[in-house]
Design a protein around this motif. Structure first.
Motif, PDB file in Angstrom:
ATOM      1  N   GLU A   1       0.855  -1.187   0.000  1.00  0.00           N
ATOM      2  CA  GLU A   1       0.000   0.000   0.000  1.00  0.00           C
ATOM      3  C   GLU A   1       0.889   1.233   0.000  1.00  0.00           C
ATOM      4  O   GLU A   1       1.611   1.502   0.954  1.00  0.00           O
ATOM      5  N   ARG A   2       0.754   1.981  -1.086  1.00  0.00           N
ATOM      6  CA  ARG A   2       1.636   3.120  -1.314  1.00  0.00           C
ATOM      7  C   ARG A   2       1.694   4.087  -0.137  1.00  0.00           C
ATOM      8  O   ARG A   2       2.782   4.516   0.269  1.00  0.00           O
ATOM      9  N   GLU A   3       0.530   4.401   0.416  1.00  0.00           N
ATOM     10  CA  GLU A   3       0.515   5.429   1.453  1.00  0.00           C
ATOM     11  C   GLU A   3       1.114   4.971   2.776  1.00  0.00           C
ATOM     12  O   GLU A   3       1.403   5.781   3.638  1.00  0.00           O
TER      13      GLU A   3
ATOM     14  N   LEU B   1       7.261   3.172  -1.916  1.00  0.00           N
ATOM     15  CA  LEU B   1       6.345   2.423  -2.787  1.00  0.00           C
ATOM     16  C   LEU B   1       5.697   3.417  -3.747  1.00  0.00           C
ATOM     17  O   LEU B   1       5.294   4.498  -3.340  1.00  0.00           O
TER      18      LEU B   1
END
Lengths: 331, 287
Positions: B106-108, B113
């Motif tokens: 998950e990018r956040e 990422l």
């Protein structure tokens, strides 16, 4: 300040324009002030009115072909690169076909991708049930991070598009194919998350989203002839819902009606039912599609058939009011 | 970041594999085969190929990396930790409540990422969007976009929509890897849904195709150099890999796709870690 309504609202000469036309103008205007805005389309550029942006900013327009899954996932990558991508197709295909991609790469990934679903509702007409998207509100409003807006007319669509361009969030904007009456004016306010009282009243609250708000204004006028004083509230933002404005009116009138050109299950009516049952259990009547698909026909004929026109809504509401007690605080 | 030499990268790959086994054993769930098979590619990308600054993940001039088959993220986490994005000890929080190292990326949650993935088939499109932006909107030819896909996920239609898109727009700053390990959950790729002629498929979509041994660091680096030199097409590197690479009892066995080693198996795996030539590259590579 009262909401400025189109003075020709009830005249036979009221101007009609498709809501999608306002989107086209709004996107071009947004593109003029923000060069990070880019537009992607899945082979329906004129239909969704994105051609206005394409012709003004050819370098910032991306044709992806008939590939709605790719449409939103390419947009997700563009957003990561700092762009503000608007993606357009028919609502039946986007978000109809690419919901998981929107869920994962747009909302969970939390990128400001804009999903523009045109040709929503039964008023699409002759194309029939496959193209009359009725489930888009439910599909989009259930997603965390997603903003959902259904503008009421073309003037508001232009304002909504410009607001969404700058809100920094994943957003869905619902558009219609058919020409619909313009009830707002250039001076009418629009802010994401705000509902607007168009007509004050005491007997019942009529909540409309999209072009159904106009039908409620018509219905309110007909109800007036029967001595029923309806309050009409336009709710262009389905998520986040303007809880305060809706509850304030419900508290005053004690009876609420919602109207939409979509499935009431999970739709706008669903969101009103959720709000009222938790915060103020007011009797609610939902106007919309009840667990069924549309079918081919002329747009006006279909609106009439499915009970979505003002002259069908008015007697429906009248009968309901006659059999429904108002909500009382001491419940 | 300072580029490592081939022997140093090989050693990093072994360390990454050791990290993967430890983190999966600690997590008690997760995917073993894919991450172990991709360790050489990740080591080459992060320690030689990509222009990155682990201490400054949002550095504006960085190359970007998209993981499409999100279930292989343990190899990305291990590589990022080894590269200095975050402390190696944090790897043991994988899949645990409150961790930045989610089961699928998950990018956040974790700086460094570039995307969120898990549901298969969307990473190539995301990478294509970024590459389109660099090539046509920013007109910045200095940055490159790398993406790793599994071969099983090529069953997804979304991949081929992206393949057409990148081919049409000649996204020459896009470098894609297909982890050709021939396995997916229900069996071998050719049994479940045949992919061959895979090279021919990509070529017919307008891509430059390179086929390499995905465990040969020199081949990986050379293939990416070639990809960057080609300016009129996107490149896909079909990297032939061994699922579970480095752990004898996992190699080639599709049953290790979605399974972690238990404590005893992890101990054996750590003792077993070796390079392609069957040699332990350095003393103390075991437990």
């Amino acid at each position: 300040m009262s909401y400025p309504l189109n003075p020709d609202l009830y005249s036979d000469d009221v101007k009609y324009e498709p809501i999608r036309a306002g989107f086209g103008r709004g996107l071009k205007a947004a593109g003029e002030v923000n060069e990070n805005i880019v537009a992607l389309c899945a082979d329906l550029t004129e239909s969704t009115q994105m051609h206005l942006f394409r012709d003004a900013f050819p370098k910032r327009f991306i044709e992806v072909g008939i590939a709605e899954q790719n449409l939103v996932t390419v947009a997700s990558g563009l957003a990561r690169a700092g762009k503000i991508p608007f993606t357009s197709s028919y609502a039946a295909f986007s978000p109809g076909r690419n919901w998981e991609q929107i869920r994962t790469t747009v909302t969970l990934n939390n990128q400001p991708v804009k999903i523009v679903g045109s040709h929503a509702g039964v008023s699409v007409g002759p194309d029939g049930a496959t193209h009359q998207m009725l489930e888009d509100i439910a599909l989009m409003r259930v997603l965390p991070n997603m903003v959902v807006v259904a503008p009421g007319d073309s003037i508001e669509a232009e304002k909504a598009t410009r607001a969404i361009a700058e809100n920094g969030k994943p957003s869905y904007i619902r558009l219609a194919r058919e020409k619909t009456p313009i009830f707002s004016t250039e001076e009418s306010p629009f802010e994401i998350g705000k509902a607007y009282v168009l007509k004050e009243g005491n007997d019942v609250t009529l909540l409309g989203t999209g072009a159904l708000t106009y039908e409620l204004l018509k219905a309110a006028k007909l109800l007036e002839e029967h001595g029923i004083d309806a309050e009409v509230i336009h709710v262009p933002t389905i998520k986040p819902l303007d809880r305060e404005a809706i509850l304030k009116s419900a508290r005053k009138t004690g009876r609420v009606v919602s109207a939409e050109e979509a499935q009431v299950a999970g739709g706008f009516g669903g969101s009103i039912a959720e709000l009222l049952s938790e915060a103020l259990p007011t009797p609610l009547k939902r106007i919309g599609m009840y667990d069924r698909f549309g079918e081919s026909g002329a747009p006006a004929e279909l609106m009439e058939h499915f009970g979505l026109s003002g002259n069908k809504i008015a007697p429906e509401v009248k009968t309901w009011i006659e059999h429904t007690a108002k909500y009382h605080q001491e419940f | 970041m300072v580029k490592l030499t081939i022997p140093q990268i090989e050693q990093k790959a072994t360390e990454i594999r050791r990290d993967i086994i430890r983190m999966l054993a600690a997590a008690g769930s997760g995917h073993s085969a894919g991450p172990l098979g991709l360790s050489d590619i990740f080591a080459a990308l992060y320690f030689n190929v990509m222009n990155i600054r682990p201490e400054e993940p949002e550095w504006a001039d960085r190359d970007v990396f998209f993981l499409s088959n999100g279930h292989c993220v343990p190899v990305q986490y291990a590589t990022m930790a080894e590269a200095g994005y975050f402390p190696v000890e944090e790897l043991l929080t994988l899949r645990k409540f409150g961790s930045r190292l989610q089961g699928h990326p998950e990018r956040e949650k974790l700086p460094g990422l570039e995307n969120t993935s898990g549901p298969l088939g969307s990473g190539l499109s995301q990478a294509s969007g970024y590459a389109y932006s660099l090539q046509y909107l920013d007109e910045n030819p200095r940055r490159f976009v790398y993406v790793v896909m599994g071969d099983g996920e090529l069953n997804e239609g979304n991949i081929w929509e992206a393949a057409m898109f990148a081919g049409k727009y000649k996204l020459s700053q896009l470098v894609a890897f297909v982890d050709r390990n021939n396995i997916q959950i229900d069996g071998t790729t050719e049994d479940v849904m045949p992919l061959e002629d895979l090279k021919g498929k990509w070529e017919s979509f307008g891509w430059h195709v390179v086929e390499i041994d995905g465990h040969n660091i020199t081949s990986i680096i050379d293939a990416t150099s070639q990809a960057r030199a080609i300016t009129n097409r996107p490149t896909v590197i079909i990297a032939h890999t061994i699922p579970g690479k480095g752990v004898d009892f996992m190699e080639y066995n599709y049953k290790w796709h979605g399974m972690p080693p238990n404590a005893e198996q992890a101990k054996e795996a750590l003792e077993d870690l070796r390079t392609l030539g069957g040699q332990i590259t350095h003393e103390g590579a075991g437990v």
